[in-house]
Design an enzyme around this catalytic site. Structure first.
Site, PDB file in Angstrom:
ATOM      1  N   ASP A  17     -10.096  -3.144  -5.160  1.00 54.63           N
ATOM      2  CA  ASP A  17      -9.197  -2.178  -4.531  1.00 54.63           C
ATOM      3  C   ASP A  17      -9.121  -0.928  -5.405  1.00 54.63           C
ATOM      4  OD1 ASP A  17      -7.179  -0.776  -3.274  1.00 54.63           O
ATOM      5  OD2 ASP A  17      -5.645  -2.320  -3.523  1.00 54.63           O
TER       6      ASP A  17
ATOM      7  N   HIS B  36      -8.302  -4.850  -0.725  1.00 51.92           N
ATOM      8  CA  HIS B  36      -7.071  -4.225  -0.241  1.00 51.92           C
ATOM      9  C   HIS B  36      -6.750  -4.707   1.174  1.00 51.92           C
ATOM     10  CE1 HIS B  36      -3.999  -1.044  -0.406  1.00 51.92           C
ATOM     11  NE2 HIS B  36      -4.219  -0.914   0.890  1.00 51.92           N
TER      12      HIS B  36
ATOM     13  N   SER C 276       0.833  -1.200   0.000  1.00 50.03           N
ATOM     14  CA  SER C 276       0.000   0.000   0.000  1.00 50.03           C
ATOM     15  C   SER C 276       0.871   1.256   0.000  1.00 50.03           C
ATOM     16  CB  SER C 276      -0.963  -0.044   1.190  1.00 50.03           C
ATOM     17  OG  SER C 276      -1.954   0.932   1.082  1.00 50.03           O
TER      18      SER C 276
END
Length: 298
Positions: free
Chosen positions: A240, A270, A147
């Site tokens: 996501d 995610h 991320s």
């Protein structure tokens, strides 16, 4: 959505970045509630990297490791530390055979861009300069993250290329956020997906950038030239907002002559690979580590 993952979605707390201190407390409590990972097969050491300011790292050393990965935690640039990242660092070290150097970079909004990137670059430089002491091959150092950590990994690869060092063997970008513009199909349409939403992204970017315009070092998708970057493994989750910008980045890397392994994981969202009881999550972690092991062995 994968049925094993979907069963957990009602249990996940909502991400609220409006109060970073409160969210950090909740995130730490959530992580601490998980069973502690087994570190019996690793040598774990906390170190301080001399920089301005100094940066804390935690090193996870498997037996007979040669390569290393500078690993960068996720958390929207706002949350995460060495303790919360242990659930990622331990399996990566065990399954990849790499020395994992987990970085406690500075968090936003108290420390906006480029503070975190400066910390990461300092640790990468330190790892090269202290390779003999760390027992690693300086030609086998990768960068990687999840991320926001994937953003920092891509950004430090760009900076290292532009500054002609330190050399990076490989980059691992897991569900990275790479573009501040929120114009891809997934960024525009996944407005209420688990953990990560359009609003969460907007809040994270606001904390990270403040009123600064995004440069390629803050949003690597803005880089015009991706040639000369290290080979990459890029993994995306189907549900996501980050998905399409990561796929676009992979394609642009390929077009720039950079070798890429792109893996789009169907039925996932995610951060869902943190749900390690799910079979698809186990495959995701295994795939990431297998690629890293191969990249550092070649």
């Amino acid at each position: 959505m994968d049925p094993e993952l979907e069963a957990f979605t009602t249990l996940l707390p909502r991400v609220d970045l409006s109060d970073p201190v409160a969210y950090r407390r909740m995130y730490a409590e959530l992580t601490a509630a998980r069973p502690a990972p087994d570190i019996s097969g690793l040598v774990v050491e906390d170190r301080t990297v001399s920089a301005d300011p100094d940066v804390r790292v935690r090193i996870y050393r498997p037996h007979q490791a040669q390569g290393a990965v500078v690993w960068l935690h996720g958390g929207a640039w706002v949350v995460g530390d060495l303790d919360t990242e242990e659930h990622w660092a331990v399996p990566i070290a065990e399954l990849s055979g790499a020395v994992v150097i987990s970085v406690d970079y500075r968090l936003a909004p108290e420390h906006r861009f480029p503070a975190a990137l400066d910390d990461v670059h300092a640790v990468l430089t330190w790892a090269h300069e202290h390779a003999d002491e760390l027992g690693i091959d300086p030609a086998r150092i990768a960068v990687g993250g999840h991320s926001a950590g994937g953003n920092l990994a891509a950004a430090v690869a760009l900076r290292a290329r532009d500054r002609q060092g330190p050399p990076i063997r490989f980059q691992v970008l897991n569900e990275p956020i790479l573009d501040d513009r929120q114009q891809t199909w997934s960024a525009r349409n996944f407005t209420d997906t688990p953990w990560n939403t359009r609003a969460v992204r907007a809040a994270a970017l606001a904390h990270y950038l403040g009123d600064q315009p995004a440069t390629p070092y803050a949003a690597p998708a803005r880089a015009d030239d991706l040639s000369g970057l290290p080979p990459a493994y890029i993994a995306t989750a189907e549900f996501d907002p980050n998905r399409d910008e990561a796929i676009d980045y992979a394609l642009r890397l390929l077009q720039a002559g950079v070798s890429v392994e792109l893996h789009q994981w169907p039925g996932t969202f995610h951060g869902s690979l943190a749900i390690q009881s799910a079979e698809v999550s186990q495959r995701q972690v295994a795939a990431l580590c297998a690629v890293l092991r191969r990249a550092l062995a070649e």
